[in-house]
Scaffold this motif. Structure first.
Motif, mmCIF file in Angstrom:
data_model
loop_
_atom_site.group_PDB
_atom_site.id
_atom_site.type_symbol
_atom_site.label_atom_id
_atom_site.label_comp_id
_atom_site.label_asym_id
_atom_site.label_seq_id
_atom_site.Cartn_x
_atom_site.Cartn_y
_atom_site.Cartn_z
ATOM 1 N N MET A 27 0.863 -1.169 0.061
ATOM 2 C CA MET A 27 -0.071 -0.004 -0.031
ATOM 3 C C MET A 27 0.878 1.305 0.046
ATOM 4 O O MET A 27 0.680 2.287 -0.686
ATOM 5 C CB MET A 27 -0.903 0.030 1.144
ATOM 6 C CG MET A 27 -1.856 -1.005 1.256
ATOM 7 S SD MET A 27 -3.149 -1.001 -0.198
ATOM 8 C CE MET A 27 -3.494 -2.762 -0.400
ATOM 9 N N ILE A 28 2.050 1.058 0.680
ATOM 10 C CA ILE A 28 2.825 2.460 0.918
ATOM 11 C C ILE A 28 3.171 2.559 -0.789
ATOM 12 O O ILE A 28 3.366 3.646 -0.912
ATOM 13 C CB ILE A 28 4.072 2.055 1.769
ATOM 14 C CG1 ILE A 28 3.481 1.981 3.301
ATOM 15 C CG2 ILE A 28 5.164 3.249 1.684
ATOM 16 C CD1 ILE A 28 4.497 1.441 4.148
ATOM 17 N N LEU A 29 3.957 1.510 -1.230
ATOM 18 C CA LEU A 29 4.667 1.846 -2.365
ATOM 19 C C LEU A 29 3.655 2.135 -3.610
ATOM 20 O O LEU A 29 3.975 2.917 -4.438
ATOM 21 C CB LEU A 29 5.234 0.572 -2.964
ATOM 22 C CG LEU A 29 6.606 0.331 -1.846
ATOM 23 C CD1 LEU A 29 7.507 -0.837 -2.519
ATOM 24 C CD2 LEU A 29 7.500 1.717 -1.382
ATOM 25 N N ASN A 30 2.238 1.487 -3.607
ATOM 26 C CA ASN A 30 1.322 1.793 -4.464
ATOM 27 C C ASN A 30 0.958 3.351 -4.530
ATOM 28 O O ASN A 30 0.678 3.902 -5.425
ATOM 29 C CB ASN A 30 0.187 0.880 -4.518
ATOM 30 C CG ASN A 30 0.460 -0.470 -5.203
ATOM 31 O OD1 ASN A 30 1.680 -0.798 -5.481
ATOM 32 N ND2 ASN A 30 -0.618 -1.180 -5.382
ATOM 33 N N CYS A 31 0.778 3.785 -2.962
ATOM 34 C CA CYS A 31 0.416 5.135 -2.928
ATOM 35 C C CYS A 31 1.595 6.194 -3.687
ATOM 36 O O CYS A 31 1.336 6.977 -4.313
ATOM 37 C CB CYS A 31 0.583 5.548 -1.285
ATOM 38 S SG CYS A 31 -0.869 4.983 -0.768
ATOM 39 N N LEU A 32 2.791 5.648 -3.348
ATOM 40 C CA LEU A 32 3.998 6.469 -4.022
ATOM 41 C C LEU A 32 3.846 6.533 -5.432
ATOM 42 O O LEU A 32 4.288 7.439 -6.136
ATOM 43 C CB LEU A 32 5.220 6.029 -3.674
ATOM 44 C CG LEU A 32 5.702 6.540 -2.136
ATOM 45 C CD1 LEU A 32 7.114 5.479 -1.611
ATOM 46 C CD2 LEU A 32 5.816 7.995 -2.070
ATOM 47 N N GLN A 33 3.254 5.491 -6.032
ATOM 48 C CA GLN A 33 3.482 5.559 -7.516
ATOM 49 C C GLN A 33 2.243 5.882 -8.133
ATOM 50 O O GLN A 33 1.893 5.460 -9.454
ATOM 51 C CB GLN A 33 3.654 3.951 -8.097
ATOM 52 C CG GLN A 33 5.209 3.419 -7.599
ATOM 53 C CD GLN A 33 5.266 2.007 -7.673
ATOM 54 O OE1 GLN A 33 5.930 1.645 -8.497
ATOM 55 N NE2 GLN A 33 5.002 1.303 -6.899
ATOM 56 N N GLY A 34 1.235 6.280 -7.220
ATOM 57 C CA GLY A 34 -0.236 6.508 -7.806
ATOM 58 C C GLY A 34 -0.928 5.460 -8.454
ATOM 59 O O GLY A 34 -1.697 5.455 -9.314
ATOM 60 N N LYS A 35 -0.672 4.096 -7.869
ATOM 61 C CA LYS A 35 -1.272 2.905 -8.467
ATOM 62 C C LYS A 35 -2.508 2.531 -7.643
ATOM 63 O O LYS A 35 -2.618 2.989 -6.420
ATOM 64 C CB LYS A 35 -0.300 1.767 -8.385
ATOM 65 C CG LYS A 35 0.564 1.817 -9.420
ATOM 66 C CD LYS A 35 1.447 0.535 -9.079
ATOM 67 C CE LYS A 35 2.261 0.167 -10.671
ATOM 68 N NZ LYS A 35 3.008 -1.557 -10.368
ATOM 69 N N MET A 79 0.480 9.315 3.897
ATOM 70 C CA MET A 79 0.967 9.635 2.561
ATOM 71 C C MET A 79 0.635 10.917 2.247
ATOM 72 O O MET A 79 1.359 11.787 1.534
ATOM 73 C CB MET A 79 0.665 8.522 1.829
ATOM 74 C CG MET A 79 1.219 7.208 1.853
ATOM 75 S SD MET A 79 3.030 7.145 2.024
ATOM 76 C CE MET A 79 3.523 7.826 0.344
ATOM 77 N N ASP A 80 -0.745 11.282 2.552
ATOM 78 C CA ASP A 80 -1.303 12.654 2.440
ATOM 79 C C ASP A 80 -0.108 13.682 2.798
ATOM 80 O O ASP A 80 0.055 14.768 2.394
ATOM 81 C CB ASP A 80 -2.648 12.757 2.816
ATOM 82 C CG ASP A 80 -3.669 12.090 2.175
ATOM 83 O OD1 ASP A 80 -3.300 11.628 0.998
ATOM 84 O OD2 ASP A 80 -4.942 12.079 2.585
ATOM 85 N N LYS A 81 0.189 13.332 4.273
ATOM 86 C CA LYS A 81 1.136 14.344 5.017
ATOM 87 C C LYS A 81 2.507 14.351 4.200
ATOM 88 O O LYS A 81 2.941 15.237 4.150
ATOM 89 C CB LYS A 81 0.975 13.841 6.466
ATOM 90 C CG LYS A 81 1.350 14.987 7.501
ATOM 91 C CD LYS A 81 1.468 14.517 8.882
ATOM 92 C CE LYS A 81 2.338 13.616 9.383
ATOM 93 N NZ LYS A 81 2.280 12.948 10.436
ATOM 94 N N LYS A 82 2.934 13.239 4.021
ATOM 95 C CA LYS A 82 4.377 12.967 3.420
ATOM 96 C C LYS A 82 4.611 13.135 1.983
ATOM 97 O O LYS A 82 5.598 13.348 1.451
ATOM 98 C CB LYS A 82 5.031 11.784 4.149
ATOM 99 C CG LYS A 82 5.009 11.672 5.597
ATOM 100 C CD LYS A 82 5.527 10.285 6.110
ATOM 101 C CE LYS A 82 4.947 10.272 7.585
ATOM 102 N NZ LYS A 82 6.408 10.971 8.381
ATOM 103 N N PRO A 129 2.443 14.939 -0.322
ATOM 104 C CA PRO A 129 0.936 15.681 -0.502
ATOM 105 C C PRO A 129 0.629 15.760 -2.159
ATOM 106 O O PRO A 129 -0.319 15.828 -2.481
ATOM 107 C CB PRO A 129 1.416 17.300 0.054
ATOM 108 C CG PRO A 129 2.984 17.192 0.404
ATOM 109 C CD PRO A 129 3.345 15.870 0.258
ATOM 110 N N ASN A 130 1.692 15.774 -2.778
ATOM 111 C CA ASN A 130 1.508 15.580 -4.351
ATOM 112 C C ASN A 130 0.314 14.699 -4.641
ATOM 113 O O ASN A 130 -0.498 14.861 -5.669
ATOM 114 C CB ASN A 130 2.426 15.552 -5.248
ATOM 115 C CG ASN A 130 3.465 16.663 -5.320
ATOM 116 O OD1 ASN A 130 3.046 17.585 -4.802
ATOM 117 N ND2 ASN A 130 4.698 16.528 -5.711
#
Ligand code: NAD
Ligand code: DAU
Length: 353
Positions: free
Chosen positions: A201-209, A267-270, A272-273
Motif C-alpha cells: 500500500m505504501i509503494l502503490n500510494c507513492l506510484q499512484g497505483k 502519505m497525504d502528509k508526507k 502531498p502531491n
C-alpha cells in the motif's frame, strides 16, 4: 556467558534480517552465520551493513538440499539456531503450493536433522522455530489464539507451517532436541517485501497505483512491529523452556481498511502531491479461503518471560512509512526486477473482479 554462535536461516528475508540487526546492534559477544537461498524474497542488501563485520558470515544455501545443508554447515561453529527460512506469502501458496511444502516442511525437516547432529555432540543450546498464528485458523469476532488453541490451518502456506511445527514438537519428544516454537501475528517494518499488505500500500500510494483491498476490507489482522518481534525471539531463545511454544503479539487488531486508510493519511502528509491517496482504494475479488480474523493472546510470554513490547503502533507505522520513503533505491531495485511480473500476474489472477 560463553559467546553465542547463532545460525540464522532465512536471514536475508524480512524478519530474519531484522533479527540479525537486533542481535548485532545489541551485543559484541556474538557471531552470526546467515544461511539463505536468496529466493525472490531474500536480499543481501538487507544485510549490507554487516558485510565487513567480523561477527557476521553469509552462506548461500538451499535448506531443501540435505546434502548441501550438511556439507556447507559441517565446519560452522553453532550454539543456537534461529530458523526463519520459509516461503511466506499466502497468495503465492494459493497460486503454487509446491515450493511451500518443499521449503517449509522438507527444509525444516533437514534443519532439524542437522540440529540433531549438533545435539549429539552437545553443542546445541536451542533450536528456535519461527512460526505463525495462521496455523490456528480463523477467528470470528471474539476470542484470541493461545498456545493451546487447536491447529486448523486453511491455506497451503499455513498447512505447511503447521507441518513444520509438528515436526519440531516431535523432535523434542522423540530426540530430546532443545526446541522452542514461537507463533506470531502479522509483522510490519523495515525491509518488508512489497508483496505484503503494508509495504504494497505504501509503494502503490507513492506510484499512484490502485490500492487493492480484498473483499470488503473487514478482515482483521493483529499487527506486530518487527523490532518488537525480534526482541521477543531473542528473549525466548535465552529464557524460554524447551518443548514449549510461545505466542507473540501486541494486542493490536485492525481491519484491513483501517490499515489502508491510516497509510493513506500518512502519505497525504508526507507525499502531498498524491493526496488524497484514499481515492486509489479499489475493492477487488476476495482471497480464496481468506481467514477472517487473527488475534494473539500474549499472556504466556508476558507473565512467564516478562516480555513487553517497546513500540506503539502509531509511532511504528509512521517509522515504517518513513523507512520506505528514505530507502527508495532498495524498493526501486525490487520493483524493477521479476517481482513486477509476479505482481501483474497476481493482480490479474487473484485480484481482478
Ligand atoms: P520472507 O519471505 O521475507 O523471507 C524468507 C527468507 O527465507 C528469504 O530470505 C528467502 O530467501 C529464504 N528462503 C526461502 N526458501 C529458502 C530455502 N529453500 N533455503 C534457504 N532459504 C530460503 O519471510 P518473513 O516474512 O521474513 O518470514 C520469516 C519467517 O517468519 C517465516 O518462517 C514465516 O513463516 C514466519 N512468519 C512471518 C510473519 C510475517 O508477518 N511476515 C508472521 C508470522 C510468521
Ligand atoms: O499472521 C501471520 C502471517 O501474516 C504470516 O504467517 C505470513 O507469512 C504473512 O505473509 C502474513 O499473512 P497475511 O496473509 O495475513 O498477510 P498479507 O500481508 O498477505 O495480507 C494481510 C491482509 O491484507 C489479509 O487479510 C489479506 C489482505 N490483503 C493483502 C494484500 C497483499 C489485501 O486486502 N490486499 C492485498 O493486496
Amino acid at each position: 556467558m560463553k559467546q553465542r554462535k547463532i545460525l540464522v536461516t532465512g536471514g536475508a528475508g524480512f524478519i530474519g534480517s531484522n533479527f540479525v540487526h537486533t542481535i548485532l546492534e545489541s551485543s559484541e559477544d556474538v557471531s552470526i552465520t546467515v544461511v539463505d537461498k536468496l529466493t525472490y524474497a531474500g536480499n543481501l542488501k538487507n544485510l549490507e551493513k554487516w558485510k565487513n563485520d567480523p561477527r557476521f558470515n553469509f552462506i548461500k544455501l538451499d535448506i531443501t538440499d540435505k546434502t548441501e545443508v550438511f556439507a556447507k554447515l559441517q565446519n560452522v561453529a553453532i550454539t543456537e539456531i534461529a530458523h526463519f527460512a520459509a516461503e511466506s506469502h499466502v497468495d503465492r501458496s494459493i497460486l503454487g503450493p509446491e515450493e511451500f511444502i518443499k521449503t517449509n516442511v522438507m527444509g525444516s525437516f533437514y534443519m532439524l536433522e542437522f540440529a540433531r547432529t549438533l545435539h549429539a555432540k552437545k553443542e546445541l543450546k536451542v533450536f528456535l522455530h519461527v512460526s505463525t498464528d495462521e496455523v490456528f485458523g480463523s477467528l470470528s469476532a471474539d476470542g484470541a489464539f493461545t498456545e493451546t488453541t487447536p491447529y486448523s490451518p486453511n491455506s497451503p502456506y499455513s498447512a505447511s507451517k503447521a507441518g513444520s511445527d509438528h515436526l519440531v514438537r516431535a523432535y523434542f519428544h522423540t530426540y530430546g532436541l532443545p526446541v522452542i516454537t514461537t507463533n506470531c501475528s502479522n509483522n510490519y517494518g523495515p525491509f518488508h517485501f512489497p508483496e505484503k499488505l503494508i509495504p504494497l500500500m505504501i509503494l502503490n500510494c507513492l506510484q499512484g497505483k490502485p490500492l487493492p483491498v480484498y473483499g470488503t476490507g473487514e478482515n482483521i489482522r493483529d499487527w506486530l512491529f518487527v523490532k518488537d518481534h525480534c526482541l521477543a525471539i531473542d528473549l525466548v531463545m535465552r529464557e524460554g523452556k524447551f518443548g514449549e511454544t510461545y505466542n507473540i503479539g501486541t494486542r493490536n487488531e485492525k481491519n484491513n481498511l483501517e490499515i489502508v486508510h491510516r497509510i493513506c493519511e500518512l502519505m497525504d502528509k508526507k507525499n502531498p502531491n498524491g493526496a488524497p491517496h484514499k481515492k486509489l482504494v479499489q475493492f477487488v475479488k476476495d482471497r480464496p479461503g481468506h481467514d477472517f480474523r487473527y488475534a494473539i493472546d500474549p499472556a504466556k510470554i508476558e507473565t512467564e518471560l516478562g516480555w513487553k513490547p517497546k513500540y506503539q503502533f502509531d509511532e511504528a507505522i509512521e517509522q515504517t512509512v518513513d523507512w520506505f520513503l528514505e530507502n527508495k533505491p532498495w524498493w526501486e531495485e525490487i520493483l524493477s526486477g521479476d517481482y513486477n511480473k509476479y505482481y501483474e500476474f497476481q493482480y490479474k489472477e487473484l485480484n481482478s473482479k
